[in-house]
Design a protein around this motif. Structure first.
Motif, PDB file in Angstrom:
ATOM      1  N   UNK A  47       0.855  -1.227   0.231  1.00  0.00           N
ATOM      2  CA  UNK A  47      -0.062  -0.191  -0.005  1.00  0.00           C
ATOM      3  C   UNK A  47       0.887   1.434  -0.054  1.00  0.00           C
ATOM      4  N   UNK A  48       2.193   1.102   0.599  1.00  0.00           N
ATOM      5  CA  UNK A  48       3.001   2.161   0.703  1.00  0.00           C
ATOM      6  C   UNK A  48       4.201   1.776   0.434  1.00  0.00           C
ATOM      7  N   UNK A  49       4.616   1.485  -1.153  1.00  0.00           N
ATOM      8  CA  UNK A  49       5.660   0.886  -1.464  1.00  0.00           C
ATOM      9  C   UNK A  49       7.007   1.604  -1.441  1.00  0.00           C
ATOM     10  N   UNK A  50       6.876   3.099  -1.677  1.00  0.00           N
ATOM     11  CA  UNK A  50       8.192   3.737  -1.838  1.00  0.00           C
ATOM     12  C   UNK A  50       8.661   4.277  -0.100  1.00  0.00           C
ATOM     13  N   UNK A  51       7.863   4.869   0.462  1.00  0.00           N
ATOM     14  CA  UNK A  51       8.276   4.804   1.896  1.00  0.00           C
ATOM     15  C   UNK A  51       8.791   3.602   2.527  1.00  0.00           C
ATOM     16  N   UNK A  52       8.189   2.835   2.386  1.00  0.00           N
ATOM     17  CA  UNK A  52       8.421   1.570   3.313  1.00  0.00           C
ATOM     18  C   UNK A  52       9.791   0.999   2.633  1.00  0.00           C
ATOM     19  N   UNK A  53       9.828   0.896   1.522  1.00  0.00           N
ATOM     20  CA  UNK A  53      11.028   0.466   0.824  1.00  0.00           C
ATOM     21  C   UNK A  53      12.379   1.513   1.153  1.00  0.00           C
ATOM     22  N   UNK A  54      12.145   2.632   1.365  1.00  0.00           N
ATOM     23  CA  UNK A  54      13.228   3.563   1.815  1.00  0.00           C
ATOM     24  C   UNK A  54      13.403   3.504   3.244  1.00  0.00           C
ATOM     25  N   UNK A  55      12.342   3.240   4.121  1.00  0.00           N
ATOM     26  CA  UNK A  55      12.711   3.144   5.483  1.00  0.00           C
ATOM     27  C   UNK A  55      13.601   1.902   5.598  1.00  0.00           C
ATOM     28  N   UNK A  56      13.297   0.737   4.824  1.00  0.00           N
ATOM     29  CA  UNK A  56      13.840  -0.607   4.940  1.00  0.00           C
ATOM     30  C   UNK A  56      15.324  -0.660   4.561  1.00  0.00           C
ATOM     31  N   UNK A  57      15.711   0.290   3.729  1.00  0.00           N
ATOM     32  CA  UNK A  57      16.952   0.368   3.227  1.00  0.00           C
ATOM     33  C   UNK A  57      17.898   1.342   3.995  1.00  0.00           C
ATOM     34  N   UNK A  58      17.199   2.332   4.790  1.00  0.00           N
ATOM     35  CA  UNK A  58      17.948   3.317   5.476  1.00  0.00           C
ATOM     36  C   UNK A  58      17.927   2.861   6.882  1.00  0.00           C
ATOM     37  N   UNK A  59      17.128   2.242   7.659  1.00  0.00           N
ATOM     38  CA  UNK A  59      16.874   2.388   9.050  1.00  0.00           C
ATOM     39  C   UNK A  59      18.083   1.411   9.603  1.00  0.00           C
ATOM     40  N   UNK A  60      18.491   1.855  11.061  1.00  0.00           N
ATOM     41  CA  UNK A  60      19.305   0.983  11.680  1.00  0.00           C
ATOM     42  C   UNK A  60      18.694   0.193  12.546  1.00  0.00           C
ATOM     43  N   UNK A  61      17.247   0.101  12.415  1.00  0.00           N
ATOM     44  CA  UNK A  61      16.490  -0.775  13.162  1.00  0.00           C
ATOM     45  C   UNK A  61      16.622  -2.427  13.133  1.00  0.00           C
ATOM     46  N   UNK A  62      17.097  -2.373  11.710  1.00  0.00           N
ATOM     47  CA  UNK A  62      17.298  -3.695  11.061  1.00  0.00           C
ATOM     48  C   UNK A  62      18.599  -4.446  11.637  1.00  0.00           C
ATOM     49  N   UNK A  63      19.342  -3.506  11.985  1.00  0.00           N
ATOM     50  CA  UNK A  63      20.912  -3.802  12.124  1.00  0.00           C
ATOM     51  C   UNK A  63      21.485  -4.298  11.101  1.00  0.00           C
ATOM     52  N   UNK A  64      22.632  -5.169  11.299  1.00  0.00           N
ATOM     53  CA  UNK A  64      23.731  -5.518  10.324  1.00  0.00           C
ATOM     54  C   UNK A  64      23.012  -6.948   9.524  1.00  0.00           C
ATOM     55  N   UNK A  65      21.985  -7.148   9.631  1.00  0.00           N
ATOM     56  CA  UNK A  65      21.690  -8.499   8.954  1.00  0.00           C
ATOM     57  C   UNK A  65      21.251  -8.015   7.309  1.00  0.00           C
ATOM     58  N   UNK A  66      21.463  -8.963   6.602  1.00  0.00           N
ATOM     59  CA  UNK A  66      21.335  -8.677   5.169  1.00  0.00           C
ATOM     60  C   UNK A  66      19.824  -8.540   4.867  1.00  0.00           C
ATOM     61  N   UNK A  67      19.515  -7.228   4.269  1.00  0.00           N
ATOM     62  CA  UNK A  67      18.026  -7.256   4.383  1.00  0.00           C
ATOM     63  C   UNK A  67      17.629  -7.401   3.131  1.00  0.00           C
ATOM     64  N   UNK A  68      18.576  -6.910   1.836  1.00  0.00           N
ATOM     65  CA  UNK A  68      17.749  -7.318   0.396  1.00  0.00           C
ATOM     66  C   UNK A  68      16.753  -6.184   0.297  1.00  0.00           C
ATOM     67  N   UNK A  69      15.808  -6.437  -0.637  1.00  0.00           N
ATOM     68  CA  UNK A  69      14.627  -5.505  -1.006  1.00  0.00           C
ATOM     69  C   UNK A  69      13.358  -5.958  -0.215  1.00  0.00           C
ATOM     70  N   UNK A  70      12.889  -4.964   0.261  1.00  0.00           N
ATOM     71  CA  UNK A  70      11.446  -5.218   1.137  1.00  0.00           C
ATOM     72  C   UNK A  70      10.688  -5.959   0.061  1.00  0.00           C
ATOM     73  N   UNK A  71      10.604  -5.381  -1.111  1.00  0.00           N
ATOM     74  CA  UNK A  71       9.352  -6.065  -1.881  1.00  0.00           C
ATOM     75  C   UNK A  71       9.785  -7.367  -2.184  1.00  0.00           C
ATOM     76  N   UNK A  72      10.904  -8.112  -1.980  1.00  0.00           N
ATOM     77  CA  UNK A  72      11.080  -9.397  -1.982  1.00  0.00           C
ATOM     78  C   UNK A  72      11.167 -10.207  -0.475  1.00  0.00           C
ATOM     79  N   UNK A  73      10.793  -9.455   0.543  1.00  0.00           N
ATOM     80  CA  UNK A  73      10.800  -9.943   1.747  1.00  0.00           C
ATOM     81  C   UNK A  73       9.485 -11.005   2.013  1.00  0.00           C
ATOM     82  N   UNK A  74       9.679 -11.735   2.966  1.00  0.00           N
ATOM     83  CA  UNK A  74       8.408 -12.788   3.081  1.00  0.00           C
ATOM     84  C   UNK A  74       7.255 -11.980   3.658  1.00  0.00           C
ATOM     85  N   UNK A  75       6.093 -12.458   3.196  1.00  0.00           N
ATOM     86  CA  UNK A  75       4.897 -11.869   3.701  1.00  0.00           C
ATOM     87  C   UNK A  75       4.621 -12.451   5.235  1.00  0.00           C
ATOM     88  N   UNK A  76       4.336 -11.434   6.056  1.00  0.00           N
ATOM     89  CA  UNK A  76       4.038 -11.743   7.498  1.00  0.00           C
ATOM     90  C   UNK A  76       3.222 -12.925   7.842  1.00  0.00           C
TER      91      UNK A  76
END
Length: 398
Positions: free
Chosen positions: A199-228
């Motif tokens: 529903x909010x593809x641009x801001x969520x992807x931007x947060x996903x790529x920039x946030x320190x909340x996810x730590x050092x884990x390999x994050x890849x693209x949010x668009x390819x992340x598993x669905x909850x």
């Protein structure tokens, strides 16, 4: 038809046979202006989507159209709605910033089934229910319901309630509780980003790529992340108990507004609870007091006749407001306000009773006047309730 024909022509299975490219067809609604009129250049009511994107962002427009795309109903598009959902994207961004400022980070060893704090159990149960609601709505092509479920969880439950309930723990001295809050908040925001992404593809992807909340884990693209995954029912009791606390806070807040008590003023209060509820509520008194702005003096089983008693489910909150309000002055002020509202309501009643006005005025004008009349009547009812409360308290004091 052409899409089906071209699809069958170009899509083949391993045996070279034509494949049906799709089985379901979704016919979206017509987008009209905010008054329900069809957009046209001659009317001058055309809303340029590119201008809306430049002003409010593509995500805000996308979420607006999704949230209003109820089956069988046209979309009445207004710039104010797009602006409102732009504020929603800002709210989500600020929630992530709050988490980062409080050193929140995803922990690989965190398991949502093993949390101990009630507030964490409550938000995890709400998150699981939100995922289930979105799954169900998307499966049934009810995109507006799916967007609504995301909005209610992210704005109301996560930002309005959980973040506020988490603050005392984050600012406290108990390191174990602080660590659990941080791990749970990270898990909830990370899952919320995945849930919100369609529903909010641009801001969520931007947060996903920039946030320190996810730590050092390999994050890849949010668009390819598993669905909850929808996990709920595990913390059902926490959800009920914290829900009761929220009901109490909302009831007190509403009464404070009715009585005109200043937002920052602490109101002395007592709680009337059944004996078997006291232990459960006792663990939540800290954030009940903080968020309702009340100073709980005692927990008892007898309502205070000298206080304004606010009923919230099975609990009663007795507010001692005599030192905060001049009751006679407040009753007189409410009487004056009600008199003004009565005149406004009478004027609208006269206008709406005029058959000439109803027949000749544009439909949206008539609807607006009726809506305004309902709003004024509701406000008048609220003022009358507040007046009756004060008169009852004044009588008890005398």
């Amino acid at each position: 038809a052409r899409m089906m024909m071209f699809g069958m022509h170009f899509m083949k299975d391993d045996a070279g046979r034509s494949m049906v490219p799709f089985k379901d067809v979704y016919i979206h609604a017509l987008v009209r202006d905010e008054h329900g009129q069809k957009m046209s250049k001659s009317k001058g009511n055309v809303i340029d989507p590119l201008e809306l994107i430049d002003q409010y962002g593509a995500d805000a427009l996308r979420f607006t159209l999704t949230a209003m795309a109820a089956q069988g109903r046209d979309v009445k598009l207004a710039t104010s709605r797009v602006e409102g959902y732009r504020n929603f994207t800002t709210k989500l961004w600020n929630a992530v910033r709050f988490a980062e400022m409080n050193e929140v980070c995803v922990r690989p060893d965190f398991h949502p089934d093993h949390v101990k704090l009630q507030v964490n159990g409550w938000i995890l149960e709400a998150l699981g229910q939100a995922v289930a609601d979105v799954d169900r709505a998307l499966k049934e092509y009810r995109f507006n319901d799916a967007a609504g479920a995301v909005y209610r969880f992210a704005w109301n439950q996560l930002c309005d309630w959980y973040l506020e309930m988490a603050k005392p723990y984050l600012n406290g001295d108990d390191e174990a509780q602080k660590a659990e809050i941080r791990a749970c908040l990270a898990h909830v925001i990370e899952t919320c980003l995945r849930l919100s992404h369609p529903f909010l593809p641009f801001i969520t992807e931007d947060i996903w790529q920039q946030t320190s909340l996810l730590g050092d884990q390999k994050r890849g693209w949010l668009a390819k992340a598993p669905w909850p995954e929808a996990r709920h029912g595990i913390h059902a009791n926490d959800h009920v108990m914290v829900g009761r606390a929220i009901e109490m806070i909302e009831a007190v807040r509403s009464t404070r507004v009715e009585l005109g008590i200043k937002p920052g003023a602490m109101v002395p209060a007592s709680l009337v609870l059944a004996q078997n509820d006291r232990d459960a509520v006792a663990s939540m008194l800290t954030f009940i007091s903080r968020l309702a702005r009340i100073d709980v003096l005692e927990v008892t089983d007898i309502p205070d006749a000298r206080a304004i008693n606010v009923v919230a489910g099975q609990a009663t909150i007795c507010l001692r407001v005599e030192e905060l309000l001049d009751l006679n002055a407040e009753i007189a002020k409410l009487a004056g306000d009600m008199e003004k509202l009565d005149k406004q309501i009478a004027g609208l009643d006269g206008k709406l009773a005029n058959q000439g006005f109803v027949a000749k005025a544009p439909e949206e004008v008539v609807v607006a006047e009726r809506t305004r009349r309902e709003e004024l009547a509701a406000k008048r009812s609220q003022l009358d309730d507040a007046s009756q409360r004060m008169k009852g308290l004044l009588a008890a004091q005398n």
